[in-house]
Design an enzyme around this catalytic site. Structure first.
Site, PDB file in Angstrom:
ATOM      1  N   LYS A  23      19.914  23.256 -53.856  1.00 23.37           N
ATOM      2  CA  LYS A  23      20.190  22.164 -52.923  1.00 23.37           C
ATOM      3  C   LYS A  23      19.326  20.958 -53.288  1.00 23.37           C
ATOM      4  O   LYS A  23      19.827  19.839 -53.387  1.00 23.37           O
ATOM      5  CB  LYS A  23      19.851  22.657 -51.505  1.00 23.37           C
ATOM      6  CG  LYS A  23      20.446  21.832 -50.400  1.00 23.37           C
ATOM      7  CD  LYS A  23      20.007  22.349 -49.024  1.00 23.37           C
ATOM      8  CE  LYS A  23      20.716  23.627 -48.625  1.00 23.37           C
ATOM      9  NZ  LYS A  23      20.136  24.248 -47.407  1.00 23.37           N
ATOM     10  N   ARG A  92      14.887  21.774 -44.710  1.00 21.85           N
ATOM     11  CA  ARG A  92      15.962  22.682 -45.154  1.00 21.85           C
ATOM     12  C   ARG A  92      15.523  23.579 -46.296  1.00 21.85           C
ATOM     13  O   ARG A  92      14.859  23.149 -47.218  1.00 21.85           O
ATOM     14  CB  ARG A  92      17.163  21.860 -45.634  1.00 21.85           C
ATOM     15  CG  ARG A  92      17.507  20.712 -44.747  1.00 21.85           C
ATOM     16  CD  ARG A  92      18.483  19.760 -45.428  1.00 21.85           C
ATOM     17  NE  ARG A  92      19.785  20.359 -45.659  1.00 21.85           N
ATOM     18  CZ  ARG A  92      20.739  19.755 -46.353  1.00 21.85           C
ATOM     19  NH1 ARG A  92      20.513  18.565 -46.900  1.00 21.85           N
ATOM     20  NH2 ARG A  92      21.897  20.357 -46.528  1.00 21.85           N
ATOM     21  N   GLY A 101      23.595  30.732 -45.789  1.00 20.57           N
ATOM     22  CA  GLY A 101      23.196  31.173 -44.459  1.00 20.57           C
ATOM     23  C   GLY A 101      22.064  32.185 -44.412  1.00 20.57           C
ATOM     24  O   GLY A 101      21.741  32.697 -43.347  1.00 20.57           O
ATOM     25  N   MET A 103      18.838  31.763 -45.342  1.00 23.27           N
ATOM     26  CA  MET A 103      17.513  31.242 -44.988  1.00 23.27           C
ATOM     27  C   MET A 103      17.679  30.125 -43.980  1.00 23.27           C
ATOM     28  O   MET A 103      18.781  29.801 -43.575  1.00 23.27           O
ATOM     29  CB  MET A 103      16.790  30.799 -46.247  1.00 23.27           C
ATOM     30  CG  MET A 103      16.375  31.988 -47.098  1.00 23.27           C
ATOM     31  SD  MET A 103      15.630  31.489 -48.623  1.00 23.27           S
ATOM     32  CE  MET A 103      16.905  30.509 -49.321  1.00 23.27           C
ATOM     33  N   ARG A 338      27.377  21.850 -54.173  1.00 23.36           N
ATOM     34  CA  ARG A 338      27.127  22.955 -55.099  1.00 23.36           C
ATOM     35  C   ARG A 338      28.471  23.364 -55.687  1.00 23.36           C
ATOM     36  O   ARG A 338      29.514  22.970 -55.165  1.00 23.36           O
ATOM     37  CB  ARG A 338      26.476  24.133 -54.372  1.00 23.36           C
ATOM     38  CG  ARG A 338      27.329  24.678 -53.257  1.00 23.36           C
ATOM     39  CD  ARG A 338      26.643  25.828 -52.535  1.00 23.36           C
ATOM     40  NE  ARG A 338      27.390  26.163 -51.343  1.00 23.36           N
ATOM     41  CZ  ARG A 338      26.848  26.461 -50.170  1.00 23.36           C
ATOM     42  NH1 ARG A 338      25.545  26.462 -50.011  1.00 23.36           N
ATOM     43  NH2 ARG A 338      27.597  26.762 -49.143  1.00 23.36           N
ATOM     44  N   HIS A 454      30.989  31.355 -41.375  1.00 21.50           N
ATOM     45  CA  HIS A 454      30.217  32.358 -42.105  1.00 21.50           C
ATOM     46  C   HIS A 454      31.105  33.491 -42.602  1.00 21.50           C
ATOM     47  O   HIS A 454      31.068  33.873 -43.768  1.00 21.50           O
ATOM     48  CB  HIS A 454      29.112  32.895 -41.188  1.00 21.50           C
ATOM     49  CG  HIS A 454      28.334  34.018 -41.787  1.00 21.50           C
ATOM     50  ND1 HIS A 454      28.619  35.335 -41.512  1.00 21.50           N
ATOM     51  CD2 HIS A 454      27.321  34.016 -42.667  1.00 21.50           C
ATOM     52  CE1 HIS A 454      27.785  36.095 -42.197  1.00 21.50           C
ATOM     53  NE2 HIS A 454      26.977  35.319 -42.902  1.00 21.50           N
ATOM     54  N   SER A 812      37.175  56.014 -82.989  1.00 20.88           N
ATOM     55  CA  SER A 812      37.237  55.517 -81.618  1.00 20.88           C
ATOM     56  C   SER A 812      36.140  56.204 -80.827  1.00 20.88           C
ATOM     57  O   SER A 812      36.103  57.431 -80.748  1.00 20.88           O
ATOM     58  CB  SER A 812      38.616  55.812 -81.027  1.00 20.88           C
ATOM     59  OG  SER A 812      38.641  55.389 -79.690  1.00 20.88           O
ATOM     60  N   CYS A 880      37.249  53.877 -76.420  1.00 25.19           N
ATOM     61  CA  CYS A 880      38.297  54.201 -75.451  1.00 25.19           C
ATOM     62  C   CYS A 880      37.731  54.852 -74.197  1.00 25.19           C
ATOM     63  O   CYS A 880      38.457  55.366 -73.375  1.00 25.19           O
ATOM     64  CB  CYS A 880      39.370  55.080 -76.093  1.00 25.19           C
ATOM     65  SG  CYS A 880      38.756  56.666 -76.654  1.00 25.19           S
ATOM     66  N   TYR A 900      38.291  46.812 -81.627  1.00 29.12           N
ATOM     67  CA  TYR A 900      39.031  46.713 -80.364  1.00 29.12           C
ATOM     68  C   TYR A 900      38.326  47.494 -79.257  1.00 29.12           C
ATOM     69  O   TYR A 900      37.481  48.343 -79.523  1.00 29.12           O
ATOM     70  CB  TYR A 900      40.468  47.227 -80.530  1.00 29.12           C
ATOM     71  CG  TYR A 900      40.582  48.727 -80.748  1.00 29.12           C
ATOM     72  CD1 TYR A 900      40.679  49.600 -79.662  1.00 29.12           C
ATOM     73  CD2 TYR A 900      40.600  49.266 -82.027  1.00 29.12           C
ATOM     74  CE1 TYR A 900      40.777  50.968 -79.854  1.00 29.12           C
ATOM     75  CE2 TYR A 900      40.706  50.631 -82.228  1.00 29.12           C
ATOM     76  CZ  TYR A 900      40.787  51.485 -81.132  1.00 29.12           C
ATOM     77  OH  TYR A 900      40.879  52.836 -81.311  1.00 29.12           O
TER      78      TYR A 900
HETATM   79  P1  ADP Z   1      22.598  25.841 -44.964  1.00 25.94           P
HETATM   80  O1  ADP Z   1      22.045  26.148 -46.305  1.00 25.94           O
HETATM   81  O2  ADP Z   1      22.558  26.960 -44.003  1.00 25.94           O
HETATM   82  O3  ADP Z   1      23.917  25.152 -45.072  1.00 25.94           O
HETATM   83  P2  ADP Z   1      21.474  23.242 -44.597  1.00 25.94           P
HETATM   84  O4  ADP Z   1      20.076  22.969 -44.971  1.00 25.94           O
HETATM   85  O5  ADP Z   1      22.479  22.782 -45.565  1.00 25.94           O
HETATM   86  O6  ADP Z   1      21.596  24.780 -44.327  1.00 25.94           O
HETATM   87  O7  ADP Z   1      21.698  22.564 -43.196  1.00 25.94           O
HETATM   88  C1  ADP Z   1      22.415  23.080 -42.113  1.00 25.94           C
HETATM   89  C2  ADP Z   1      23.365  22.040 -41.560  1.00 25.94           C
HETATM   90  O8  ADP Z   1      22.658  20.870 -41.134  1.00 25.94           O
HETATM   91  C3  ADP Z   1      24.364  21.558 -42.567  1.00 25.94           C
HETATM   92  O9  ADP Z   1      25.607  21.386 -41.939  1.00 25.94           O
HETATM   93  C4  ADP Z   1      23.818  20.245 -43.012  1.00 25.94           C
HETATM   94  O10 ADP Z   1      24.828  19.385 -43.457  1.00 25.94           O
HETATM   95  C5  ADP Z   1      23.146  19.715 -41.771  1.00 25.94           C
HETATM   96  N1  ADP Z   1      22.033  18.852 -42.113  1.00 25.94           N
HETATM   97  C6  ADP Z   1      20.978  19.147 -42.867  1.00 25.94           C
HETATM   98  N2  ADP Z   1      20.146  18.093 -43.022  1.00 25.94           N
HETATM   99  C7  ADP Z   1      20.702  17.088 -42.339  1.00 25.94           C
HETATM  100  C8  ADP Z   1      20.330  15.714 -42.127  1.00 25.94           C
HETATM  101  N3  ADP Z   1      19.233  15.199 -42.671  1.00 25.94           N
HETATM  102  N4  ADP Z   1      21.136  14.970 -41.374  1.00 25.94           N
HETATM  103  C9  ADP Z   1      22.249  15.493 -40.830  1.00 25.94           C
HETATM  104  N5  ADP Z   1      22.659  16.770 -40.973  1.00 25.94           N
HETATM  105  C10 ADP Z   1      21.895  17.565 -41.733  1.00 25.94           C
HETATM  106 MG    MG Z   2      24.191  23.727 -46.331  1.00 27.85          MG
END
Ligand code: ADP
Ligand code: MG
Ligand code: MG
Length: 931
Positions: A23, A92, A101, A103, A338, A454, A812, A880, A900
């Protein structure tokens, strides 16, 4: 020099995911290519590892963080903790491997009583202010202070009830203010301390909490399941990002999108959004979001900005992107991107289309697909003409069809799944802590949440069918039942879900095999051009052969003749052959088998017209064609019993006469008849004959019984002691080839001898082949092309490969037996008894019967290939065993120069792609043809 723990988005190296996390690296990269990303910075994964070791931030990390906060204040013109124009941030997580989801992330950090007032004054929007505030208290309370969501959710539910609000958005500013006050009380009650007001203290606590989430149970389980090693991801980075607000009114919103449809691959932005909401809401499935397609109408200007983002992301990354965005008062911000996880169908289509659009090379088109993903394509679907009425329809969240018994929680899914039951996990919505239930479930059904919830994301990643947002289902997981209209389903009831169209059916619905799509054919065509390894199929019947050919098999690498022996019309003749007491008797049985085998081979040769077909002579020990001792003993006992009963019936009239003359008088007519017919039956000797026959078989079975049959009288050893059996098979193969040739069908039979240990064994069988070859050519007056070769599945044979190659035109590797022989493990015993613990104890990294043991078995193979080719440079060598369909093992086979691989029909597409990838990996993708 001081160690750098923190990097601004403007300076971080977008390629260094190990250090910055996926990220963070992408936030840096997007910032640097000029996309609209809110300002922020990354604290490195190194800092995380140092933190986890000492339970505090490493020297300098905090100072650097504070310096970057100052820089953020400058860039944004806002003040962290300021009363007028407060700076709020998100904290984040993000490691180098995406773990959706797993962490934690805290939003709206920096809010307190002072900044809240500032925010409200600045925006003139108290509802927005209190909404952000209550969200922050809950997230911070949960993640940083460890207070469970349920406490906050309960308070939310009661506020909604109190003010008659059906949805969160229906709550007014004063309701949210009241909620926030209750939230603060919850925090105080749980921690014994007031909620931290100091933003810097909040920041430090949150950073620590995110770092710690790396070692949370959820994250650890996830890494174990997906085999994410320390080399792939070590520690999480922390991203501190200036908050942008999607909850500032109807010109704001938030969403997630894919640059192309991850279910079909179609080149159209695919995703969901919510107006007037913050990031978490879409993923959590709190409200069911709208499809991005609707945005074109609802927010055309934003839609235009999205399309521009789509084009720039794909042009830069040359890969389908999965991104998060937020719209703040009409302006689009990109918060994350990503590489998109897609199902097989979408991967194939995007590979073919992105190549045609000039976005990627052919090599990239081949390399970006994990070969095992293709298995999904060959996964079952509901029959196309199935017309059943669905109980309900939800969102098609992950394709494929599955049937199973309903369970309402992840623990039961795990338990029953492990016990071997087919399970559908049914929940209102799923959370990361349900992950263990997914592993064991056939499919997932949720009543809430969208296609990016999720449940949907995780199911797609696992290639499991999922229907989400099926709102018609009312789930009561306490009473363990679900109600759909008139129907009530209980735990254990069977349902079928179709993740391709979102339909849910009661009961089990039959499924059909999927189609071999045009995109798959195109891509695998490219693969064949690149690959050096040929891909053959293991096929025993003309039907198998035809199917394998559809999958692109370039011949048959293993045709097992014993399968033909086992069909019910042949088994009696095979048994006669085995039970024969003289050579003449045996020959008589073989004479009857010959035309049958010849017809079998002819069928297979025709199906494989023009391609090589490798036929293995009889391999299993003879007793496999006979009933077991226990079964025979039981049958004989039954027959004896029957004989006694018949005798008793025959004697019944006399017995009755003695017992009761009156009764005898009464029944004498019928009894007389009975006794006569019983006598007639007995004179027919039916049961006597049967007993006699069975006893004879029993004697033979006992005589054939071996202490260790798999190491006993089988394979070439049978061919040596009963030459007439192998000769019959060889003759059948050659005659079938001659007949095909006469009909103008090009055939290339190859005769393969199993279980060879010594060169002399191979020479003997070779002499039969040479002799019969001449005879058949003479009698049919046509040339027959045939090759002769040996299986290498005995250690000694590998060691003697140099000499073997004088007789053998091909080898083989039978890696199933060779693995058993190399380890001295019997597969069954190993897999049932000790292999699982060997693997969990890491004595072995993989099951060597699934993943070729390169270090041991592989060494033997290498030796045999090189010795064999010294004798015969053009020696054809294949594999085989089951390993022939496993991508990692295929790469190894490529690297040691095999000609093969041969695998089961449905794995042929996987092997073709893996073979191309092996070549591309070896040459670093340098075989640029037409790209
Ligand atoms: P995850 O890896 O669980 O998606 P994120 O770190 O991407 O966690 O964030 C969770 C949610 O919060 C995501 O929908 C993200 O877009 C939103 N978010 C994160 N940082 C910001 C920010 N600075 N402003 C607005 N929304 C945010
Ligand atoms: Mg995210
Ligand atoms: Mg074998």
């Amino acid at each position: 020099m001081k160690r750098q723990w923190v990097f601004a988005f403007e300076e971080g190296d977008g390629k260094n995911k190990m250090l910055l996390g996926g990220k963070g690296a992408n936030l840096c990269e997007m910032t640097q290519i000029g996309l609209n990303v809110p300002p922020g910075f990354v604290i490195t994964t190194d800092a995380c590892l140092a933190f986890l070791e000492k339970d505090r931030l490493p020297e300098g990390a905090l100072d650097q963080t504070l310096a970057h906060m100052k820089a953020l204040e400058k860039k944004t013109g806002k003040t962290f903790g300021g009363a007028d124009n407060p700076l709020l941030v998100s904290v984040r997580s993000g490691s180098s491997m995406s773990m959706p989801g797993m962490m934690d992330t805290v939003l709206n950090l920096g809010l307190n009583q002072t900044t809240l007032k500032g925010l409200i004054a600045l925006t003139g929007n108290p509802r927005f202010g209190y909404d952000a505030w209550r969200r922050f208290i809950q997230l911070f309370g949960k993640i940083a202070l460890g207070i469970g969501d349920e406490h906050f959710d309960a308070a939310m539910a009661s506020i909604k009830a109190r003010y008659g609000a059906s949805q969160d958005v229906d709550l007014k500013a004063e309701h949210l203010a009241e909620l926030a006050t209750e939230f603060l009380a919850i925090v105080a009650r749980h921690t014994g301390k007031p909620f931290p007001e100091d933003p810097y203290q909040q920041l430090e606590i949150a950073i620590g909490a995110v770092f710690r989430s790396w070692n949370g149970k959820r994250a650890i389980d996830y890494r174990r399941q997906f085999k994410i090693t320390k080399e792939m991801a070590s520690g999480t980075a922390v991203n501190v990002v200036t908050m942008v607000f999607g909850n500032m009114g109807s010109d704001s919103g938030t969403g997630v999108g894919f640059t192309r449809n991850p279910g079909t691959g179609e080149n159209l932005i695919y995703g969901e959004y919510l107006v007037n909401a913050q990031g978490e809401d879409v993923v959590a499935g709190i409200r069911t979001p709208k499809a991005i397609a609707e945005m074109e109408q609802e927010m055309p200007e934003i839609y235009r900005q999205l399309q521009e983002l789509h084009a720039r992301l794909e042009a830069h990354y040359a890969e389908v992107q999965d991104f998060e965005f937020t719209i703040e008062k009409g302006r689009l911000y990109c918060l994350q991107t990503r590489n998109g996880k897609m199902n097989a169908r979408a991967m194939l289509r995007t590979s073919v289309e992105m190549y045609r659009e000039g976005l990627i090379t052919r090599e990239k088109a081949l390399m970006r697909i994990d070969p095992t993903l293709l298995e999904q394509m060959l996964a079952p679907q509901l029959a196309a003409d199935f017309k059943g009425k669905p109980l309900a329809t939800g969102l098609p969240a992950s394709p494929g069809a599955a049937s199973g018994k309903i369970v309402f929680d992840a623990d039961s899914a795990e338990e029953r799944g492990q016990a071997g039951e087919r399970i559908i996990l049914v929940r209102e919505e799923t959370k990361p802590e349900d992950i263990h239930g997914f592993f064991q479930a056939q499919g997932i059904l949720t009543s809430r949440g969208g296609k990016t919830s999720h449940a949907a994301v995780v199911a797609r990643g696992m290639g499991k069918p999922c229907v989400s947002g099926c709102e018609a289902i009312i789930i009561d997981d306490v009473a363990r039942r679900a109600v759909i209209g008139e129907t009530t389903l209980h735990e254990g009831d069977v349902i079928t879900i179709d993740g391709s169209n979102g339909k849910v059916y009661a009961g089990e619905v039959p499924t059909v095999e999927a189609e071999f799509s045009e995109d798959m054919a195109t891509l695998l065509g490219w693969a064949d051009e690149v690959a050096r390894l040929k891909v053959m199929a293991n096929a025993d019947t003309p039907d198998d052969a035809a199917r394998a050919r559809k999958f692109g098999a370039m011949g048959i690498g293993l045709c097992r003749t014993e399968r033909m022996f086992n069909s019910s019309d042949r088994l009696p003749i095979v048994q006669e052959m085995i039970l024969a007491e003289t050579v003449e008797e045996r020959q008589a049985a073989l004479d009857r088998l010959l035309p049958i085998q010849r017809a079998d081979f002819k069928g297979i040769f025709k199906a494989m017209k023009g391609l090589p077909v490798t036929v293995r002579l009889l391999d299993p020990p003879m007793h496999e064609f006979l009933p077991t001792t226990a079964q025979l003993e039981l049958e004989i006992a039954h027959l004896h019993h029957m004989r006694d009963s018949i005798k008793a019936m025959e004697e019944l009239p006399e017995t009755l006469k003695l017992l009761s003359p009156r009764l005898y008088q009464q029944y004498s007519d019928g009894l007389g008849k009975l006794s006569v017919s019983m006598k007639a039956f007995k004179d027919g000797h039916l049961e006597e004959d049967a007993i006699h026959k069975k006893e004879k078989i029993l004697k033979k079975v006992r005589a054939l019984s071996e202490v260790n049959p798999m190491l006993g009288h089988r394979g070439v050893r049978l061919g040596i002691t009963y030459p007439e059996i192998y000769m019959m098979q060889i003759q059948a193969i050659l005659e079938a080839a001659a007949l095909c040739a006469k009909e103008g069908t090009e055939v290339h039979p190859e005769i393969m001898v199993p279980q060879v240990a010594t060169v002399e064994e191979l020479c003997r069988i070779h002499s039969y082949v040479k002799r019969l070859h001449k005879v058949v050519e003479l009698t049919h007056g046509i040339k027959v092309d045939v090759k002769f070769g040996s299986m290498l599945e005995v250690v000694r044979a590998c060691l003697r490969a140099g000499r073997m190659a004088e007789d053998a035109e091909f080898f083989s590797f039978g890696t199933n037996d060779l693995t058993q022989a190399t380890f001295s493990f019997s597969r069954e015993d190993a897999e049932n008894k000790f292999l699982p613990s060997y693997i969990s104890e890491e004595i072995l990294l993989d099951n060597p019967f699934e993943v070729l043991d390169q270090k041991g078995v592989g060494e033997l193979m290498k030796l045999a290939v090189s010795e064999g080719r010294k004798t015969r440079p053009d020696l054809k060598v294949g594999i085989c065993g089951e390993h022939g369909g496993h991508p990692g093992s295929i790469q190894f086979c490529h690297s040691i120069g095999l000609t093969y691989v041969s695998c089961s029909g449905p794995r042929v597409p996987i092997a073709r792609l893996a073979a191309a990838q092996a070549q591309l990996l070896e040459t670093g993708g340098a075989v640029t043809k037409n790209a």
